[in-house]
Every structure is written in structure tokens, then in C-alpha cells.
Design an enzyme around this catalytic site. Structure first.
Site, short mmCIF file in Angstrom:
data_model
loop_
_atom_site.label_atom_id
_atom_site.label_comp_id
_atom_site.label_asym_id
_atom_site.label_seq_id
_atom_site.Cartn_x
_atom_site.Cartn_y
_atom_site.Cartn_z
N GLU A 17 -5.79 -12.69 7.49
CA GLU A 17 -5.73 -11.41 7.20
C GLU A 17 -6.06 -11.32 5.62
OE1 GLU A 17 -2.40 -9.10 8.23
OE2 GLU A 17 -2.03 -8.30 6.28
N TYR A 49 -5.32 -1.77 5.79
CA TYR A 49 -5.43 -0.27 5.53
C TYR A 49 -4.37 0.25 4.62
CZ TYR A 49 -7.00 4.51 6.59
OH TYR A 49 -7.54 5.71 7.02
N GLN A 175 5.46 -9.91 11.15
CA GLN A 175 5.42 -9.93 9.46
C GLN A 175 5.63 -11.22 9.22
OE1 GLN A 175 5.01 -8.90 6.61
NE2 GLN A 175 5.81 -6.89 7.06
#
Ligand code: FAD
Length: 291
Positions: A17, A49, A175
Site C-alpha cells: 500500500e 485516497y 487495518q
């Protein structure tokens, strides 16, 4: 480019990521990191984003660069807060035109002291999933919060929310967490409620004590005291901290994969190290060793 649903069906995934860059220096650093990490042939790369608006624009450009120039499958993140239906429709159409096959549908980060849903036509990630599903044949992922979402009214309400959302999604990404047992417990809790959507755990190599303390508090992630002590003992020695981060993240990934995780998603914070070393350490566990 590939669908993450297909990739997960083929075997364990390794993904990275990245955060959409905030300025030109950040963009240059990200380009270097992307080039280095793409050499490892990850299953896919994801790009965040900025729900608040500051980093919305660059996400599409970074995704385009990864898909077109680097030839790696992507998963753009898309948040629904403060967006109209028309805006989301336009963003989805642009990704379709690019050939993107995946998307991570999210609510979006909002300040903890502000309203849950500032403005916009959507209030929950699950509504975004349904909206995108009607418009594009994407593999759609959602966020999972194994330790519970900080805004959840109760553990029971949080689990029910996840059940509903994961049922509509093709996969979920968690998460970041530091204890594999929380991942295992969450997957078991979903399975007990009849939900078997693949859940890919997110792993953040821990290097920066202050940053981790802040992010952990914001996300309801336990930042173990022994890990904190190990990092603090490194003082200003950045190389020593990177070594701790690599060691901790490698072990955690191994535990997660041993517990049955369908892959691991490394939060790189736009640095190629320690993500690169962790990926190399995991080649055997991921079945990625070349003959
Ligand atoms: P939702 O599924 O809409 O719900 C949020 C939480 O609110 C639920 O988990 C639940 O606890 C509670 N809740 C909502 N409705 C109900 C209900 N009816 N009943 C009970 N509880 C309810 N943020 C960004 O801004 N940009 C990003 O790129 C980004 N990427 C992320 C990637 C991953 C893998 C993860 C895990 C998070 C990411 N985030 C990102 C953060 C995310 O937007 C926040 O955690 C946000 O607060 C929640 O998003 P969600 O999609 O889980 O929200």
C-alpha cells in the site's frame, strides 16, 4: 491486469500500500519506491485516497503509472465522504477506462471530534459497494477493523456492521495490527456468522514510535508495550529501528499466514525498505520462490 478475486483464488497474495503524494518531493520519492518494489512482482499495489480532499487528485495518476508503466495490478482506494453520486460515477468510469479491475470502497477518515458523516450522498462504505457494483465489474474490497472501529457503539454492533459489509464485498483488507490473534479472532467471528469473504491482513512495519502511537490511537489498534520499548531502545539509530521493524513485521506475517491468511498487505508508508526485505523474507511462506 488481474482481478484480486482471481489472484486470491490462485494462491497467497503479497501486496503493497502507498499513500497518494502531497507534493512534488513526495511524488519523486514515491516513483523511486514504486520502481523498486515493482521489481518484486507483487500481486497488486494499492493507493490511498484523501477523504479530506488534499490527496484525491494524485490517486488516479499514481494508479495509471503503476498499471501502464510498471505493469502491476492495482487497487485504488475510494472514499465516499463528501462525494456526490455523480462524482463517484465519474471516478469509477475513469478507472474502468484505464482497465483497472479492483477497487477498495471506503467511508474515509474523518476527524474524531467531527461529525461521522460530514457531507456527501453516501454515509457508509457498504452503500458505495452497491453503487459501484451496478456500474463496473470490479472486484470490490472493503476495510475490516479486527480490533473494532473507534466509532463503533459496541463490539456487537461493530461485528454486525462487518457481517453486513463483508457479505456484499469480494474481499476485505484489515487495518494494520500487531497481534495475529486479533486477526484470527475476527475471521472466526465472521465465520461463526456465516461470512467467509477472504480477509487480507494489513501489516505496518513499525519504525516510528510517535507516528505509530498516534495512528494506533486513531485506529483502535493495540501498540504493544514490548514493541514500543524495543523501538525506544534504538533511540536515534534509524538502521536499528528498521531492523526491529523488519523483524517484527516478518514474524507477524509468518504468524498470519500460518493462521490461514490468504495473503499479506504491507503498509509501506512510501518507503521501499523495510517492505523489500520483508517481502524477500516471506518468499517461502508465500510460495513465491523461483526455481
Ligand atoms: P464503514 O464501513 O462505512 O463504517 C465505519 C465504522 O462505523 C464501522 O466499522 C462501524 O464501527 C461504524 N458503523 C457505521 N455504521 C454502523 C452501523 N449501522 N452500525 C454499527 N456500526 C456502524 N481512509 C481514507 O480516508 N483514505 C484511504 O485511502 C483509506 N484507506 C484505508 C484502507 C484500509 C485497508 C483501512 C482498514 C482503512 C482505510 N482508511 C482510509 C480509513 C477508513 O476510511 C476509516 O477507518 C473510516 O473511519 C472507516 O471506513 P470504513 O470503510 O470501514 O467505514
Amino acid at each position: 491486469m488481474a482481478s484480486i478475486t482471481d489472484l486470491l483464488a490462485q494462491g497467497r497474495t503479497l501486496s503493497f500500500e502507498f499513500s497518494a503524494p502531497r507534493d512534488e518531493d513526495g511524488a519523486l520519492r514515491l516513483d523511486r519506491t514504486l520502481a523498486r518494489l515493482s521489481e518484486l512482482r507483487p500481486s497488486f499495489m494499492s493507493v490511498t485516497y484523501g477523504a479530506g480532499g488534499s490527496t484525491r487528485g494524485p490517486t488516479h495518476d499514481v494508479v495509471q503509472h503503476i498499471e501502464v508503466d510498471l505493469g502491476v495490478t492495482t487497487m485504488p482506494h475510494l472514499t465516499c465522504v463528501a462525494h456526490t453520486r455523480d462524482e463517484i460515477e465519474g471516478i469509477v468510469a475513469r478507472y474502468r477506462a484505464l482497465g483497472t479491475q479492483n477497487i477498495l470502497a471506503l467511508h474515509g477518515d474523518v476527524p474524531l471530534d467531527g461529525p461521522d458523516h460530514p457531507t456527501g450522498d453516501f454515509t457508509r462504505a457498504i452503500d458505495l459497494v452497491g453503487f459501484i457494483r451496478e456500474r463496473a465489474p470490479f472486484a470490490i474490497g472493503v476495510a475490516a477493523h479486527p480490533e473494532g472501529h473507534p466509532r463503533a457503539e459496541s463490539r456487537a454492533a461493530d461485528l454486525e456492521h462487518h457481517v453486513e459489509k463483508l457479505r456484499e464485498a469480494d474481499f476485505a483488507m484489515t487495518q494494520f495490527l500487531f497481534r495475529a490473534e486479533y486477526y484470527e479472532r475476527f475471521v472466526e467471528e465472521m465465520a461463526a456468522r456465516g461470512v467467509t469473504t477472504p480477509v487480507v491482513p494489513g501489516v505496518m512495519p513499525p519504525t516510528n514510535v510517535e507516528g505509530l502511537a498516534r495512528m494506533s490511537a486513531m485506529n483502535n489498534t493495540e501498540f504493544p508495550a514490548d514493541l514500543r520499548a524495543r523501538l525506544e531502545a534504538c533511540g536515534d539509530d534509524a538502521a536499528a529501528r528498521r531492523e526491529v521493524a523488519t523483524d517484527v513485521a516478518t514474524r507477524l506475517c509468518e504468524e498470519l499466514l500460518a493462521a490461514g491468511a490468504p495473503g499479506v498487505h504491507i503498509y509501506t508508508l512510501n518507503f521501499s525498505e523495510p517492505a523489500r526485505t520483508i517481502a524477500r523474507n516471506l518468499e517461502a511462506a508465500l510460495g513465491r520462490v523461483e526455481n
